[in-house]
Write a protein that holds these residues in place. Structure first.
Motif, PDB file in Angstrom:
ATOM      1  N   VAL A  23       0.958  -1.195  -0.027  1.00 55.12           N
ATOM      2  CA  VAL A  23      -0.021  -0.103   0.115  1.00 55.12           C
ATOM      3  C   VAL A  23       0.940   1.160   0.094  1.00 55.12           C
ATOM      4  O   VAL A  23       1.800   1.172   0.886  1.00 55.12           O
ATOM      5  CB  VAL A  23      -0.998   0.064   1.150  1.00 55.12           C
ATOM      6  CG1 VAL A  23      -1.967   1.124   1.114  1.00 55.12           C
ATOM      7  CG2 VAL A  23      -1.736  -1.166   1.433  1.00 55.12           C
ATOM      8  N   ALA A  35      -3.695   1.122   4.973  1.00 47.52           N
ATOM      9  CA  ALA A  35      -3.076  -0.098   5.083  1.00 47.52           C
ATOM     10  C   ALA A  35      -3.468  -0.833   6.226  1.00 47.52           C
ATOM     11  O   ALA A  35      -3.707  -2.070   6.268  1.00 47.52           O
ATOM     12  CB  ALA A  35      -1.582   0.079   5.305  1.00 47.52           C
ATOM     13  N   ASP A 190       2.962  -1.237   4.615  1.00 50.48           N
ATOM     14  CA  ASP A 190       2.967   0.300   4.434  1.00 50.48           C
ATOM     15  C   ASP A 190       4.175   0.641   3.730  1.00 50.48           C
ATOM     16  O   ASP A 190       5.033   0.678   4.435  1.00 50.48           O
ATOM     17  CB  ASP A 190       2.320   0.703   5.744  1.00 50.48           C
ATOM     18  CG  ASP A 190       2.443   2.302   5.963  1.00 50.48           C
ATOM     19  OD1 ASP A 190       2.096   2.788   4.814  1.00 50.48           O
ATOM     20  OD2 ASP A 190       2.639   2.889   6.913  1.00 50.48           O
TER      21      ASP A 190
END
Length: 377
Positions: A23, A35, A190
């Motif tokens: 993400v 995320a 992330d």
């Protein structure tokens, strides 16, 4: 096709078979928030999901209201469909244990709660782990850390740092437990912002000038084997604003250029329209008198209700109200244009609502429910 908040629950997610969800997004779009929401959504059917942070900002800990995460995988949340406001799936109620073939690539069935684990990757610790694994340095590696070599190495060779960070995520995606089953049903990373994303993920190119043979080269090849496989999808978070949308369009183009698997578009902080299409179209006309009459009919002007009293009451409100209507109309038209740009990507698109009260833990679960309803998990 964009899926909007509140649509009915879907039976099947759009990313069946994907185990590693990367993400990214322009800074300020809420990529860490989404995320985390995606990790909760993926776990809601009883799965086990690992949420990984690679930038050292401790954003995950802040979102979940917990202490700073150490360099270890730690359980941070449990989640059920009911917590996301979703109906139970047919067959829920009899916990059948882990099946190795659930929704998220090996999830559990039944009514059991899913689990979200988190890992904040520390580059120095990851490199020490790497040196021990491939070179058996042990205490010598710790001595190098004390001398500042680890920080020096990752600074002059950022490609090595990226191999370590992405390698940890890829290792987790393939890791098996003592029972031979996959340890995690899905991994959510992330990742860095879109401006640095392609370089971060394209680790083969980054380390080519550093090592053409040896463990680093082998590690990079293994990492790229996962990142370019159908088990990976790269999702980009955006807002319905010109700069984030343009960066999203450019980001997907760059991913395709280096043959990395593109995922979906996560449109964050979507505000509901206050005016309908007819009102938006009419807002630029001269409707001052019509608005004045409508305000009078709504009760402004006090009990006397004389025309003079009504006019005196509504007059100060007319210009501010008309200015707000024009501003709202312009925003709606801008968002319509940005949606059209995103639709031209021809990718699954999910719209998440703006939470006016901010994103607390309850808001995070609400966003996870929206992602689940719209088929992102």
């Amino acid at each position: 096709m964009a899926r909007t908040p509140g649509q009915a629950a879907r039976r099947d997610p759009d990313w069946e078979g994907v185990r590693l969800h990367v993400v990214s997004g322009k800074g300020g779009t809420g990529k860490t928030t989404l995320a985390a929401a995606l990790a909760l959504a993926l776990a809601a059917d009883g799965g086990r999901v690992l949420l990984i942070e690679v930038e050292g900002r401790q954003g995950i800990a802040e979102l979940f209201g917990i202490a700073a995460l150490p360099y270890e995988e730690r359980r941070i949340a449990s989640v059920t469909r009911a917590q996301l406001g979703l109906p139970a799936e047919p067959g829920d109620g009899a916990d059948s244990g882990r099946t190795g073939g659930g929704r998220t690539g090996g999830g559990r069935t039944g009514g059991a709660a899913g689990e979200v684990f988190a890992l904040a990757i520390d580059t120095e610790q990851a490199l020490l782990e790497y040196l021990e694994m491939f070179y058996k340095l042990g205490r010598a590696g710790k001595a190098l850390q004390k001398m500042g070599f680890i920080d020096f190495a990752t600074t002059i060779a950022p490609g090595v740092r990226d191999v370590l960070l992405t390698g940890k995520a890829c290792e987790a995606a393939r890791r098996k437990g003592p029972d031979g089953r996959l340890r995690y049903d899905a991994i959510v990373m992330d990742a860095p912002p879109t401006g640095r994303l392609t370089r971060f993920l394209n680790v083969n190119a980054e380390v080519a000038g550093l090592a053409r043979i040896g463990p680093i080269h082998t590690q990079a090849q293994a990492v790229m084997g996962v990142l370019k496989s159908p088990e990976t999808a790269v999702h980009l978070v955006t807002l319905l604003e010109e700069m984030p949308v343009q960066e999203t369009v450019d980001g997907f183009a760059e991913l395709r250029e280096v043959k990395l698997p593109v995922g979906g578009v996560l449109v964050n902080m979507v505000r509901p329209p206050v005016l309908d299409a007819a009102a938006v179209a009419a807002v630029h006309g001269d409707h001052r008198e019509e608005v004045a009459v409508a305000l009078g009919e709504a009760g402004l002007g006090g009990r006397s209700r004389s025309p003079e009293t009504v006019r005196a009451a509504v007059e100060p409100l007319l210009d501010p109200l008309l200015a707000q209507a024009r501003e709202h109309s312009e925003r709606v038209e801008l968002e319509r244009a940005q949606r059209a740009d995103l639709q031209r990507l021809r990718l699954p698109t999910y719209e998440l609502p703006l939470l006016g009260e901010g994103v607390d833990l309850g808001g995070l679960y609400r966003l996870a429910g929206e992602l689940k309803r719209q088929g992102a998990a």
